[in-house]
Design an enzyme around this catalytic site. Sequence first.
Site, short mmCIF file in Angstrom:
data_model
loop_
_atom_site.label_atom_id
_atom_site.label_comp_id
_atom_site.label_asym_id
_atom_site.label_seq_id
_atom_site.Cartn_x
_atom_site.Cartn_y
_atom_site.Cartn_z
N LYS A 1 -12.65 71.47 67.34
CA LYS A 1 -13.40 70.06 67.53
C LYS A 1 -13.72 69.32 68.26
O LYS A 1 -14.23 67.66 67.86
CB LYS A 1 -11.62 69.88 66.04
N LYS B 1 -10.22 65.30 62.91
CA LYS B 1 -10.52 65.62 61.39
C LYS B 1 -11.07 64.52 60.45
O LYS B 1 -11.96 64.69 59.94
CB LYS B 1 -9.91 66.55 60.63
N THR C 1 -13.71 77.89 71.57
CA THR C 1 -13.43 77.36 72.51
C THR C 1 -11.46 76.66 72.47
O THR C 1 -12.11 75.76 71.25
CB THR C 1 -13.41 77.00 73.69
#
Lengths: 346, 346
Positions: A128, A231, A99
């Site tokens: 993420k 990240k 999503t």
Amino acid sequence: MSSLRLLLAGFGNVNRSLVKILLSQAALLRARHGVAFTVVGVADSRGAAVAPEGLPLEALLAAKAAGRGVDALPGVGRPGLDAIQLARELDYDLLMEATPVNLKTGQPGLDACLAALGRGRHAVLANKGPLALAFERLAALGDLDGRPGRPQLRFSACVGGAMPTVNVGRRDLAGARILRIEAILNGTSQGILRMMEQGVSYAEALAEMQRRGLAETDPSLDVEGWDAANKLTIIANAVLRRPTTVREIDVQGVTALTAGELQAAMARGEKIVLRCLAEWTGQDYTLSVRPTSLPLSHPLARMNGDEMGIVFETDITARQTLTTRETDPIPTASAMLRDALDIAAP
Amino acid sequence: MSSLRLLLAGFGNVNRSLVKILLSQAALLRARHGVAFTVVGVADSRGAAVAPEGLPLEALLAAKAAGRGVDALPGVGRPGLDAIQLARELDYDLLMEATPVNLKTGQPGLDACLAALGRGRHAVLANKGPLALAFERLAALGDLDGRPGRPQLRFSACVGGAMPTVNVGRRDLAGARILRIEAILNGTSQGILRMMEQGVSYAEALAEMQRRGLAETDPSLDVEGWDAANKLTIIANAVLRRPTTVREIDVQGVTALTAGELQAAMARGEKIVLRCLAEWTGQDYTLSVRPTSLPLSHPLARMNGDEMGIVFETDITARQTLTTRETDPIPTASAMLRDALDIAAP
């Protein structure tokens, strides 16, 4: 033969690419690994489609290509159902969570993942958001290392697409002490900086990236450094084994840089990159995302505008570098497949 | 806590480095992975040392540093015993095979590995010889993928030291069709070629590499391409899943190249590298090791004289590149540790 039922949360570029490669790799997965995947549920932003015996994959792709929601599919469409409800109620083996990224709440991905893991189902994320905000909660429910009898949590698609960032860092460097990680993990910023080096202004470079479909209409997450920081947060948790949320990262984006600064760096034999840095200080890691000038001999300074990369330095493995060049969402989806396969045929 | 007993076959640079990192990483391996390794046997070219409760590692290193064989160690030395006998008779869990490369017979490494696997013990190799000559025989006895209840066979140290070549190719690309692999896998040739680019002759560059301890006194395996061909053979078997022996590789070394040719390539924006190539032709892979001129934008053309690297192109993962810079045997030994850990704590 091992057969696993997938629930797809989200049906944008990444999960649609996943469906394409489930089709293109099906024969290989059977022959090489004895694994078959069926898709028993899909939820997009409008509703869902459900079929315990497996949804017709071509029909799903055709519906989206024609601009319809999956809930409009005859026989299997379920208007009004969403990803979280499906994750709580459907019978499936793996949640494939792609999503949209939400950095305020992590929703709906976070609740969908918590529901899946809480029910003993595996979760594979390309999103993420849930990890950047709630890594510890997720990792308390899901196992990262394939321990038998536990629901598995994987997210290798979150950090550089098909680049095996997390797997190499966690698994191949398992016996090492990581002293330093440096990485370029945001493609949009890297593309803009390498263009500005040719004398193009920031605004022109951004517009060109948008024209090519390589930058979002609202590029702020990318150019202000937050995508890279997400990240790095995932790397800190999964590779450095340091409980971290994105709020702890010191972040500076590329929006204030000028073509002149980039060209001046080149003139002195350097390149300015948006560098993610994790550095061991003897007690803890310092974590930052910041424009940084590097000598041309540095692996990150040798990367082109269409590349991302990561450099690991440890006490026993010298300097290991990974680089990827990806121009569409297929490699990111391939990382979800890699994770699913790791769970299905460990 | 999982405790594994190691038998070291060979006690040259690589296995001595392994002993050093078993000492330096012992606390980390216990705390992070719950794993302890003891060394219950070592064989060097003169004899062996054996201790079921674990050999004194510092004493082993001190004996070698003083120019003595391990068979001279008081109490534990066993003059006249060799690696093959130990592999057949000792009680151990993992054979750590790092005897010298023998490309005619693969011995004594081959028989030691066959003995270990035949007795249900795991084998971790840093020695390419047995794999380049008899991959299929070894893989028939040992499992490459961690299947429970089977003796495991690992060799990630054989193809680029700490660079996770085999692991990334086999595991991270498990769901992909590899279309092309290009690699620089011989450090000596790479060092020589990058030096010749500066106008140095082949003979001078080789002599300089020898002075720095980076080329063997007899460099023929390296400069004639056979070391690289061995590594490509292992990749063909383990990553491309193509049964291959080194005799099938089309090999040409770097000995006939001139500084003029390398500089002419640079003048037209190219670099000549000793390229390992595996290319899918639709039916099979063609395999070669050959000096090849590449444009500067190619990842292999961007590598310095002290680096090795590999580029994977597949149907779904775009282009993934690994690069390593290593200047001593510790990273190669770290790859043996990685393999042992993968077996001990999968």
